[in-house]
Scaffold this motif. Structure first.
Motif, PDB file in Angstrom:
ATOM      1  N   MET A  62     -11.180 -34.567  31.518  1.00 46.04           N
ATOM      2  CA  MET A  62     -12.250 -33.989  32.320  1.00 46.04           C
ATOM      3  C   MET A  62     -12.602 -34.977  33.418  1.00 46.04           C
ATOM      4  O   MET A  62     -12.709 -36.180  33.181  1.00 46.04           O
ATOM      5  CB  MET A  62     -13.485 -33.720  31.467  1.00 46.04           C
ATOM      6  CG  MET A  62     -14.620 -33.089  32.215  1.00 46.04           C
ATOM      7  SD  MET A  62     -15.968 -32.689  31.065  1.00 46.04           S
ATOM      8  CE  MET A  62     -16.944 -31.651  32.128  1.00 46.04           C
ATOM      9  N   LEU A  63     -12.761 -34.466  34.629  1.00 42.47           N
ATOM     10  CA  LEU A  63     -13.124 -35.281  35.789  1.00 42.47           C
ATOM     11  C   LEU A  63     -14.455 -34.789  36.339  1.00 42.47           C
ATOM     12  O   LEU A  63     -14.641 -33.585  36.515  1.00 42.47           O
ATOM     13  CB  LEU A  63     -12.065 -35.160  36.878  1.00 42.47           C
ATOM     14  CG  LEU A  63     -10.633 -35.500  36.476  1.00 42.47           C
ATOM     15  CD1 LEU A  63      -9.665 -35.002  37.524  1.00 42.47           C
ATOM     16  CD2 LEU A  63     -10.493 -36.988  36.275  1.00 42.47           C
ATOM     17  N   LEU A  64     -15.355 -35.702  36.600  1.00 42.15           N
ATOM     18  CA  LEU A  64     -16.637 -35.385  37.227  1.00 42.15           C
ATOM     19  C   LEU A  64     -16.815 -36.338  38.396  1.00 42.15           C
ATOM     20  O   LEU A  64     -16.608 -37.547  38.247  1.00 42.15           O
ATOM     21  CB  LEU A  64     -17.799 -35.576  36.249  1.00 42.15           C
ATOM     22  CG  LEU A  64     -17.762 -34.770  34.965  1.00 42.15           C
ATOM     23  CD1 LEU A  64     -18.839 -35.251  34.003  1.00 42.15           C
ATOM     24  CD2 LEU A  64     -17.956 -33.305  35.270  1.00 42.15           C
ATOM     25  N   ALA A  65     -17.188 -35.806  39.530  1.00 44.26           N
ATOM     26  CA  ALA A  65     -17.388 -36.661  40.706  1.00 44.26           C
ATOM     27  C   ALA A  65     -18.460 -36.049  41.585  1.00 44.26           C
ATOM     28  O   ALA A  65     -18.486 -34.832  41.790  1.00 44.26           O
ATOM     29  CB  ALA A  65     -16.085 -36.790  41.498  1.00 44.26           C
ATOM     30  N   GLY A  66     -19.338 -36.882  42.096  1.00 47.15           N
ATOM     31  CA  GLY A  66     -20.350 -36.364  42.995  1.00 47.15           C
ATOM     32  C   GLY A  66     -21.354 -37.410  43.409  1.00 47.15           C
ATOM     33  O   GLY A  66     -21.376 -38.522  42.888  1.00 47.15           O
ATOM     34  N   ALA A  67     -22.179 -37.021  44.343  1.00 50.56           N
ATOM     35  CA  ALA A  67     -23.203 -37.901  44.885  1.00 50.56           C
ATOM     36  C   ALA A  67     -24.582 -37.367  44.534  1.00 50.56           C
ATOM     37  O   ALA A  67     -24.738 -36.196  44.190  1.00 50.56           O
ATOM     38  CB  ALA A  67     -23.061 -37.997  46.401  1.00 50.56           C
ATOM     39  N   GLU A  68     -25.558 -38.242  44.632  1.00 52.00           N
ATOM     40  CA  GLU A  68     -26.951 -37.839  44.480  1.00 52.00           C
ATOM     41  C   GLU A  68     -27.463 -37.331  45.822  1.00 52.00           C
ATOM     42  O   GLU A  68     -26.881 -37.633  46.866  1.00 52.00           O
ATOM     43  CB  GLU A  68     -27.803 -39.030  44.058  1.00 52.00           C
ATOM     44  CG  GLU A  68     -27.460 -39.600  42.713  1.00 52.00           C
ATOM     45  CD  GLU A  68     -28.289 -40.841  42.391  1.00 52.00           C
ATOM     46  OE1 GLU A  68     -29.317 -41.090  43.066  1.00 52.00           O
ATOM     47  OE2 GLU A  68     -27.891 -41.554  41.476  1.00 52.00           O
ATOM     48  N   GLU A  69     -28.564 -36.610  45.785  1.00 48.16           N
ATOM     49  CA  GLU A  69     -29.202 -36.210  47.038  1.00 48.16           C
ATOM     50  C   GLU A  69     -29.612 -37.465  47.795  1.00 48.16           C
ATOM     51  O   GLU A  69     -29.867 -38.512  47.195  1.00 48.16           O
ATOM     52  CB  GLU A  69     -30.428 -35.341  46.760  1.00 48.16           C
ATOM     53  CG  GLU A  69     -30.055 -33.929  46.329  1.00 48.16           C
ATOM     54  CD  GLU A  69     -31.262 -33.018  46.279  1.00 48.16           C
ATOM     55  OE1 GLU A  69     -32.060 -33.022  47.238  1.00 48.16           O
ATOM     56  OE2 GLU A  69     -31.383 -32.317  45.259  1.00 48.16           O
ATOM     57  N   ASN A  70     -29.651 -37.348  49.096  1.00 47.30           N
ATOM     58  CA  ASN A  70     -30.039 -38.473  49.961  1.00 47.30           C
ATOM     59  C   ASN A  70     -29.152 -39.697  49.740  1.00 47.30           C
ATOM     60  O   ASN A  70     -29.629 -40.826  49.693  1.00 47.30           O
ATOM     61  CB  ASN A  70     -31.516 -38.840  49.760  1.00 47.30           C
ATOM     62  CG  ASN A  70     -32.422 -37.659  49.992  1.00 47.30           C
ATOM     63  OD1 ASN A  70     -32.271 -36.928  50.962  1.00 47.30           O
ATOM     64  ND2 ASN A  70     -33.346 -37.442  49.072  1.00 47.30           N
ATOM     65  N   SER A  71     -27.866 -39.463  49.593  1.00 46.59           N
ATOM     66  CA  SER A  71     -26.929 -40.561  49.359  1.00 46.59           C
ATOM     67  C   SER A  71     -26.665 -41.376  50.613  1.00 46.59           C
ATOM     68  O   SER A  71     -26.123 -42.472  50.539  1.00 46.59           O
ATOM     69  CB  SER A  71     -25.598 -40.012  48.835  1.00 46.59           C
ATOM     70  OG  SER A  71     -24.943 -39.267  49.852  1.00 46.59           O
ATOM     71  N   GLY A  72     -27.022 -40.830  51.769  1.00 44.05           N
ATOM     72  CA  GLY A  72     -26.732 -41.522  53.024  1.00 44.05           C
ATOM     73  C   GLY A  72     -25.323 -41.259  53.519  1.00 44.05           C
ATOM     74  O   GLY A  72     -24.906 -41.797  54.536  1.00 44.05           O
TER      75      GLY A  72
END
Length: 161
Positions: A129-139
């Motif tokens: 399983m792969l999960l990838a992402g950014a948080e809000e307001n990551s710049g």
């Protein structure tokens, strides 16, 4: 994140390798994160690579699955079928291959944030399983986030099934 900051990280159980923008020491320290910190997923012991850099997180791990009967559909096929049948699911699902293995990804872009979940078939009863992402307001722009997610997914190499 510059290209020269990415390094190869191996799953502790030797099932796969993946590139991340994290230092090896950071990846090793995140191995202590309990499975309970990742909702609704249990990973096989010593199979995870977790990278958290700034406001982006990348995770790859072999999912701990129940035994699959010798006859019938593989766990990957069952899983993909259930995702396709989920009318509440958001994002853009896609069947693909990663390192020559069947894979399924689902990318969602909302409020300037890219998040992608994916699955790579190792065998009839094993998946990564792969999960990838950014948080809000990551710049970071959506395009920058997408490039990081794409590089992470493209770097997966299955070592053993």
């Amino acid at each position: 994140m510059s290209d020269n900051a990415w390094t190869l990280a191996a799953a502790p159980n030797g099932a796969f390798v993946v590139e991340t923008p994290c230092a090896q020491a950071d990846i090793i320290s995140l191995r202590r994160v309990p499975d309970s910190a990742i909702a609704n997923v249990t990973f096989a012991p010593d199979s995870r690579v977790i990278c958290r850099r700034g406001k982006i997180m990348l995770l790859a791990g072999e999912v701990d699955l129940p035994a699959v009967p010798a006859a019938g559909r593989s766990f990957f096929d069952q899983f993909v079928e259930s995702i396709k049948g989920d009318e509440t699911a958001e994002g853009t699902p896609a069947a693909t291959t990663i390192n020559g293995h069947r894979a399924f990804t689902n990318r969602q872009v909302a409020n300037g944030v890219v998040a992608q979940t994916g699955f790579v078939e190792l065998s009839r009863s094993k998946i990564i399983m792969l999960l990838a992402g950014a948080e809000e307001n990551s710049g970071m722009s959506v395009a920058e986030q997408g490039m990081i997610v794409d590089r992470f997914y493209a770097s997966v190499k299955v070592v053993r099934k």
